[in-house]
Design an enzyme around this catalytic site. Structure first.
Site, short mmCIF file in Angstrom:
data_model
loop_
_atom_site.label_atom_id
_atom_site.label_comp_id
_atom_site.label_asym_id
_atom_site.label_seq_id
_atom_site.Cartn_x
_atom_site.Cartn_y
_atom_site.Cartn_z
CE LYS A 42 -12.23 -47.72 -42.92
NZ LYS A 42 -11.49 -46.54 -42.43
CD GLU A 96 -15.84 -40.37 -42.19
OE1 GLU A 96 -15.06 -41.34 -42.26
OE2 GLU A 96 -16.29 -39.91 -41.12
CG ASP A 103 -10.33 -45.99 -36.50
OD1 ASP A 103 -11.41 -45.62 -37.00
OD2 ASP A 103 -9.23 -45.48 -36.80
CD GLU A 144 -8.94 -42.85 -40.98
OE1 GLU A 144 -8.42 -41.74 -40.74
OE2 GLU A 144 -9.88 -43.31 -40.30
CG ASP A 176 -10.70 -48.67 -39.63
OD1 ASP A 176 -10.11 -48.46 -40.71
OD2 ASP A 176 -11.49 -47.86 -39.10
O1 KIV Z 1 -14.06 -46.41 -38.19
C1 KIV Z 1 -15.08 -46.34 -38.90
O2 KIV Z 1 -16.18 -46.70 -38.48
C2 KIV Z 1 -14.93 -45.83 -40.26
C3 KIV Z 1 -16.18 -45.59 -41.05
C4 KIV Z 1 -16.80 -44.33 -40.61
C5 KIV Z 1 -15.94 -45.62 -42.50
O3 KIV Z 1 -13.86 -45.62 -40.70
#
Ligand code: KIV
Length: 298
Positions: free
Chosen positions: A126, A195, A57, A128, A96
């Protein structure tokens, strides 16, 4: 398919099998991950032999020009995942889940993860944070979809964290981050992104976790690394975090190329003979003799 690391390619599809990541951690072999947002970048990442592609994202900022990732929608990630999976064959493609697409309930999280896999072609998703995301991760894994966790600086909730700044710099917060990572692992996550955390915290987390860690601004001791496409290739003009290493200056190269194109168009140097189409001699004669060509003759 890339001819670089073929050792792990599945014999049916050429796709890197998910368990290979665990084996790589066991052997101390680094996992390479990069973001990508369209078919050409997916194809190029594959050709370069990267292991994992994240349809991040971060697109909200580096592709769509927003100030943060918060406004990114599921439909945007879905579309970009379709594009990337058309270009990338060997790397595992991780979509994401954007802010607002998994927080409300397990049902919401599963439904949206299913869309990313079924309609987008993602191999995994993914999400968060720890906290309520742990239950969401468990629910999505329970539905048969691999989940990558993400702790430390979590851009979707950067406001709560006090902005885009390093996390885990106090003993208490460092311990909390490691606990969150362990909880996500217990929920079934196959890997955890760390991160913007001190390298000592990332090292401790990497040793404590059985699953691989993927670092971004987390030092050299994680099991793998991830960078954002536009940051590392030098065509994002916004603030670059200190952990970014620029491997190319594509922004400069693009401006230079466009400038030369503009100059050629203005001077008439482009297009040249080799860029134009000709007619067969006979057809040209007939055309020039015909009524339509007359008004064009000078
Ligand atoms: O959205 C993204 O690019 C990320 C990375 C920084 C891990 O979450």
């Amino acid at each position: 398919m890339s001819d670089k690391p073929s050792r792990y390619a599945s014999w049916t599809t050429g796709k890197l099998p998910l368990p290979a990541l665990q084996e790589m951690k066991g052997r101390g072999e680094k996992i390479v991950m990069v973001t990508a947002y369209d078919a050409p970048s997916g194809r190029l990442a594959d050709a370069a032999g990267v292991d994992l592609i994240l349809v991040g994202d971060s697109s909200g900022m580096v592709v769509h020009g927003r100030e943060s990732t918060v406004q990114v929608t599921l439909d945007e990630i879905l579309l970009m995942t379709q594009w990337v999976t058309r270009g990338a064959k060997r790397p595992l493609v991780i979509a994401d889940m954007p802010f607002g697409s998994y927080e409300t309930s397990d049902e919401q999280a599963i439904g949206n993860a299913v869309r990313l896999v079924k309609d987008g072609g993602a191999d995994a998703v993914k999400i968060e944070r720890g906290g309520t995301s742990v239950a969401r991760a468990k629910a999505i894994v329970g539905a048969g979809i691999p989940v990558m966790g993400h702790v430390g600086l979590t851009p979707q909730t950067a406001t709560v964290l006090g902005g885009f700044k390093a996390q885990g710099r106090t003993a208490e917060r460092a311990q909390q981050l490691i606990d969150e990572a362990l909880e996500l692992q217990a929920a079934g996550c196959f890997a955890i992104v760390l991160e913007a955390v001190p390298s000592t915290v990332a090292r401790t987390a990497t040793q404590a976790l059985g699953v691989p860690t993927i670092g971004i601004g987390a030092g050299a001791d994680t099991d793998g690394q991830v960078l954002v496409w536009h940051d590392m290739l030098g065509y994002y003009e916004g603030h670059a975090p200190r952990f970014v290493k620029r491997y190319a200056e594509l922004g400069d190269a693009i401006v230079d190329a466009l400038g030369r194109y503009a100059a050629d168009v203005r001077s008439g140097a482009f297009p040249e003979e080799q860029h134009t189409y000709a007619m067969p001699e006979e057809e040209l004669k007939a055309f020039e003799a015909g009524p339509r060509a007359k008004p064009l003759r000078r």
